[in-house]
Design a protein around this motif. Structure first.
Motif, short mmCIF file in Angstrom:
data_model
loop_
_atom_site.label_atom_id
_atom_site.label_comp_id
_atom_site.label_asym_id
_atom_site.label_seq_id
_atom_site.Cartn_x
_atom_site.Cartn_y
_atom_site.Cartn_z
N GLU A 54 4.84 173.40 32.39
CA GLU A 54 4.76 173.81 34.26
C GLU A 54 4.19 172.95 34.69
O GLU A 54 4.78 172.39 35.98
N GLN A 55 2.62 173.35 34.81
CA GLN A 55 2.33 172.78 35.77
C GLN A 55 1.18 171.66 35.23
O GLN A 55 0.77 171.73 36.10
N GLY A 56 0.77 171.53 33.86
CA GLY A 56 0.12 170.77 33.27
C GLY A 56 0.19 169.63 34.25
O GLY A 56 1.08 168.44 34.22
N HIS A 57 -0.97 168.59 34.51
CA HIS A 57 -1.32 167.54 34.93
C HIS A 57 0.36 165.99 34.20
O HIS A 57 -0.26 166.13 33.11
N PRO A 58 0.82 165.73 35.04
CA PRO A 58 1.23 165.66 36.42
C PRO A 58 1.57 166.33 37.33
O PRO A 58 2.35 166.27 38.22
N ARG A 59 2.02 167.25 35.96
CA ARG A 59 4.06 167.86 36.75
C ARG A 59 3.78 168.05 37.89
O ARG A 59 4.56 168.40 39.34
N THR A 60 2.48 169.31 38.20
CA THR A 60 2.09 169.68 39.59
C THR A 60 2.56 168.56 40.76
O THR A 60 2.76 169.67 42.05
N ILE A 61 1.51 167.09 40.98
CA ILE A 61 1.23 166.82 41.66
C ILE A 61 3.08 166.01 42.28
O ILE A 61 3.84 165.40 43.08
N MET A 62 3.50 165.71 41.36
CA MET A 62 4.72 164.99 40.52
C MET A 62 6.09 166.35 41.51
O MET A 62 6.77 165.66 42.52
N ALA A 63 5.86 167.58 41.12
CA ALA A 63 6.66 168.30 42.08
C ALA A 63 6.47 168.78 43.73
O ALA A 63 7.55 169.12 44.13
N GLU A 64 5.29 168.53 43.77
CA GLU A 64 4.55 168.35 45.36
C GLU A 64 4.72 167.77 46.14
O GLU A 64 5.65 167.44 47.00
N LEU A 65 5.04 166.29 45.23
CA LEU A 65 5.62 165.73 46.12
C LEU A 65 7.40 164.77 46.35
O LEU A 65 7.77 164.87 47.22
N ARG A 66 7.89 165.94 45.10
CA ARG A 66 8.95 165.56 45.63
C ARG A 66 9.56 166.84 45.94
O ARG A 66 10.64 166.70 47.28
N ARG A 67 8.93 168.01 47.14
CA ARG A 67 9.29 168.87 47.34
C ARG A 67 8.51 168.71 48.79
O ARG A 67 9.40 168.59 49.92
N ARG A 68 8.00 167.10 49.59
CA ARG A 68 7.99 166.65 50.20
C ARG A 68 8.42 165.51 50.52
O ARG A 68 8.24 164.38 50.88
N ASP A 69 9.91 165.20 49.55
CA ASP A 69 10.19 163.68 49.45
C ASP A 69 9.88 162.77 49.42
O ASP A 69 10.28 161.88 50.50
N ALA A 70 8.39 162.74 49.02
CA ALA A 70 7.86 161.31 48.69
C ALA A 70 9.07 160.54 48.17
O ALA A 70 9.86 161.15 47.32
N PRO A 71 8.94 159.18 48.16
CA PRO A 71 9.59 158.36 47.12
C PRO A 71 9.87 158.68 45.51
O PRO A 71 9.12 158.28 44.88
N PRO A 72 11.04 158.39 45.35
CA PRO A 72 11.42 158.33 43.94
C PRO A 72 10.45 157.30 42.95
O PRO A 72 9.96 157.93 42.19
N GLU A 73 10.27 156.72 43.40
CA GLU A 73 9.59 155.81 42.11
C GLU A 73 8.00 156.13 42.54
O GLU A 73 7.84 155.84 41.48
N MET A 74 7.80 156.70 43.61
CA MET A 74 6.14 157.21 43.37
C MET A 74 5.85 158.20 42.50
O MET A 74 5.06 158.54 41.39
#
Ligand SMILES: [Fe+2]
Length: 168
Positions: free
Chosen positions: A36-56
């Motif tokens: 669920e939250q293990g690295h790097p899943r949390t930062i990936m989820a946070e970036l998706r929430r902030r509409d970061a570029p999908p390639e990032m």
């Protein structure tokens, strides 16, 4: 990541921020088995929430081999090729009076052969990353050293004898 992007005419902003953020959740969520939250899943989820570029987001996934996302794009392969290596070069710099200055691929290779030095750094990852990039190992190491050296002040890699207040 910035140095490689600049060298290859890629998007330095994207590459630099991807490098900066790829481990952003690690200290708080280091458990890689936590699906669920293990690295790097949390930062990936946070970036998706902030509409970061999908390639990032994809590049961040690809640096964690246990997520099963292969490093394919130039940015992904570069991230894998510099991630462990940068950690190792910083460790090398910390034990030298001159820090990163004057560090050579030859001495890095020698240190890589000492299992007790920076033992947490996976040697196969260091070698494999450069190979996957199609780079000659020594040239790759020299390029990354030069990139770190160019930012030695801000990265605090100037060495033990470089103390004192910055010139004003
Ligand atoms: Fe990581």
């Amino acid at each position: 990541m910035l140095a490689f992007a600049e060298r290859d005419g890629e998007d330095a902003g994207l590459w630099g921020v991807t490098g900066l953020l790829h481990d952003a959740d690690y200290e708080r969520f280091p458990d890689m088995d936590d699906a669920e939250q293990g690295h790097p899943r949390t930062i990936m989820a946070e970036l998706r929430r902030r509409d970061a570029p999908p390639e990032m987001v994809r590049a961040i996934a690809s640096h964690a081999d246990y997520l099963g996302v292969a490093a394919e794009s130039p940015m992904e392969r570069t991230l894998v090729a510099v991630d462990e290596l940068c950690g190792f070069l910083v460790a090398c710099a910390y034990v030298r009076p001159d820090g990163i200055h004057g560090l050579t691929p030859k001495s890095v290779t020698k240190k890589l052969k000492q299992p007790s030095f920076a033992a947490a750094v996976n040697r196969a990852d260091v070698r494999g990353g450069a190979e996957q990039l199609g780079a000659d190992f020594d040239e790759h190491v020299a390029f990354v050293i030069a990139a770190l050296e160019a930012r030695a002040d801000e990265l605090d890699l100037r060495g033990r004898d470089a103390g004192g207040a910055p010139a004003s």
